[in-house]
Design a protein around this motif. Sequence first.
Motif, mmCIF file in Angstrom:
data_model
loop_
_atom_site.group_PDB
_atom_site.id
_atom_site.type_symbol
_atom_site.label_atom_id
_atom_site.label_comp_id
_atom_site.label_asym_id
_atom_site.label_seq_id
_atom_site.Cartn_x
_atom_site.Cartn_y
_atom_site.Cartn_z
ATOM 1 N N TRP A 1 0.864 -1.178 0.000
ATOM 2 C CA TRP A 1 0.000 0.000 0.000
ATOM 3 C C TRP A 1 0.899 1.226 0.000
ATOM 4 O O TRP A 1 1.758 1.379 0.882
ATOM 5 N N ILE A 2 0.686 2.094 -0.977
ATOM 6 C CA ILE A 2 1.499 3.303 -1.105
ATOM 7 C C ILE A 2 0.578 4.516 -1.070
ATOM 8 O O ILE A 2 -0.361 4.600 -1.868
ATOM 9 N N ALA A 3 0.859 5.437 -0.168
ATOM 10 C CA ALA A 3 0.145 6.718 -0.129
ATOM 11 C C ALA A 3 1.155 7.821 -0.412
ATOM 12 O O ALA A 3 2.137 7.980 0.315
ATOM 13 N N THR A 4 0.937 8.565 -1.482
ATOM 14 C CA THR A 4 1.865 9.627 -1.878
ATOM 15 C C THR A 4 1.121 10.682 -2.682
ATOM 16 O O THR A 4 0.247 10.348 -3.485
ATOM 17 N N PRO A 5 1.452 11.952 -2.508
ATOM 18 C CA PRO A 5 0.781 12.993 -3.306
ATOM 19 C C PRO A 5 1.318 13.068 -4.725
ATOM 20 O O PRO A 5 0.632 13.548 -5.622
ATOM 21 N N ARG B 1 -1.990 -1.336 -3.843
ATOM 22 C CA ARG B 1 -2.903 -0.190 -3.795
ATOM 23 C C ARG B 1 -2.097 1.092 -3.831
ATOM 24 O O ARG B 1 -1.107 1.231 -3.102
ATOM 25 N N ILE B 2 -2.537 2.027 -4.651
ATOM 26 C CA ILE B 2 -1.913 3.351 -4.730
ATOM 27 C C ILE B 2 -2.956 4.381 -4.337
ATOM 28 O O ILE B 2 -4.034 4.442 -4.934
ATOM 29 N N LEU B 3 -2.630 5.171 -3.326
ATOM 30 C CA LEU B 3 -3.520 6.231 -2.851
ATOM 31 C C LEU B 3 -2.868 7.572 -3.144
ATOM 32 O O LEU B 3 -1.749 7.848 -2.694
ATOM 33 N N GLY C 1 -3.760 -4.793 -12.686
ATOM 34 C CA GLY C 1 -4.527 -5.250 -11.535
ATOM 35 C C GLY C 1 -4.351 -4.454 -10.263
ATOM 36 O O GLY C 1 -4.947 -4.794 -9.229
ATOM 37 N N ALA C 2 -3.559 -3.392 -10.294
ATOM 38 C CA ALA C 2 -3.419 -2.553 -9.103
ATOM 39 C C ALA C 2 -4.716 -1.794 -8.849
ATOM 40 O O ALA C 2 -5.454 -1.459 -9.775
ATOM 41 N N ARG C 3 -4.970 -1.515 -7.571
ATOM 42 C CA ARG C 3 -6.152 -0.739 -7.187
ATOM 43 C C ARG C 3 -5.738 0.716 -6.972
ATOM 44 O O ARG C 3 -4.847 1.010 -6.162
ATOM 45 N N ILE C 4 -6.378 1.611 -7.697
ATOM 46 C CA ILE C 4 -6.032 3.030 -7.662
ATOM 47 C C ILE C 4 -7.125 3.786 -6.903
ATOM 48 O O ILE C 4 -8.308 3.673 -7.238
ATOM 49 N N PHE C 5 -6.708 4.560 -5.908
ATOM 50 C CA PHE C 5 -7.644 5.333 -5.096
ATOM 51 C C PHE C 5 -7.286 6.811 -5.173
ATOM 52 O O PHE C 5 -6.113 7.182 -5.034
#
Length: 492
Positions: free
Chosen positions: A344-348, A371-373, A398-402
């Motif tokens: 899980w990656i959260a980055t602006p 997952r990329i947030l 297949g990655a989930r993009i949020f």
Amino acid sequence: MPFQQGAQQLVCYQRLPTSQHMIAFIVALSFILGIVSAVHAILETRTPQGAIAWVVCLLVFPIVSVPAYWVLGRSRFHGYVNAWQEASDAIRKPLDEALEEFKPLQVQAPESMPEYAAITRLANFQFVTGNHTELLIDGQNTFESIEAGIEAATDYVLFQFYILRLDGVGNRFKEQLIRKAREGVKVLVLYDELGSSSLAKENAASLVAPNISVRPFNTRQGRRNRFQLNFRNHRKIVVVDGRVAWLGGLNVGDDYLGLDPKLSPWRDTHMRIEGPAAVTAQAIFVSDWYWAAREFLDFLSWRPYPTEAAGKPALVLGSGPADELETASLFFTTVLNLARERIWIATPYFIPDEATMVALRLALLRGTEVRILTPRLNDNWFVRQAANVYLSELADMGARIFFYEKGFMHQKVVLIDSAAAIIGTVNFDNRSFRLNFEVSGAVADSEFANQVETMLEQDFGNSTEASDYRLRDQPFLDRLQARTAALLAPVL
């Protein structure tokens, strides 16, 4: 009168060839300089993508690209390296003595994890146990925690931020630091002069008091670096007495409390580390301070203080353009390759380099959830456009993009399986991987990872999942903008 008109015409005719010759000379010179600069870019630029982008620009648009290259094109900060080497003899002795006390706390490499050796070589250190870690969500919790830590300081406070504004939040810290200095606590304040460009000299001077030293990082000091604007110190580090450290995504300013109407509410994450890993954060600050002030801080404590015998294993990693290797890129590539269950990656800002994309592709191929947030609202149009290319490719695999919808999300967080979490200042882009001085805190602990998981699950709840996100389905102009931005990303 006719004689005067004829004379004027003659003068004009005489000037015309001279002007044409001057223009021809300037054009020829620009192309020659473009060729010379292109050769330099081929030899010095760290990545093939960056070298190709610069070479094309230098050969096709030399008049604009040549000055841009010599201001923005350098990818290795040799001045910082040389300064640190000059100071190494004075610094090495106390650090070597401290390392002896760290040995019982170091986490040895598991036989099943050869990647651990790569991580420790990149960090020039190992994970150490005996740490208490605390997850700090958003500005209010972070600033209150830092203020409480400063209040408890007895010997010194090291205070470093990329952006330091003396607004409401900044003035609160200023008054507290001055008060602690009057009590006898030594205070050192370090800021990036570009990130803190609004910090006028008069305001910076208002921080100066007995026991307080204030310095800009000043990447442009020295004759060779005078026009160098490409390197920035993006670190956010606070250390108190060598025992406690704070690091993460938050700078000092009212907008980080969500008070900027354009980017509100503001979503960010920081962390507090108490224990031996705080000494590593201190060492990173000392290195930056020496470059800024040419002063070694001989009053600091380098002794590790474990909080508890079974404390969490943690590692604080500094990275930047003075490193021999591309530390940040290699570190995150190695970490991503460790994942078996989830990433899980959260980055602006999501413009990963090729190595990172390869690691993410391989993770998806072996069945790891990715997952990329990233925020829907972004303060950088160019980055937002370029990110579409990479998000689309990963989504196809297949990655989930949020897309975060509740204001602007600025956090830099990575979660690996249920085993480790990384919080720091590194964005997933070329600038953070190669051009900025950055810091990351990694915690290899399932309890802390579960806390990060809970936090990110709430963020996903405030997001919209792009279940069918494909760039090829977008309008022509949107695709053109995205591809053009991605093409230029390696040079910015």
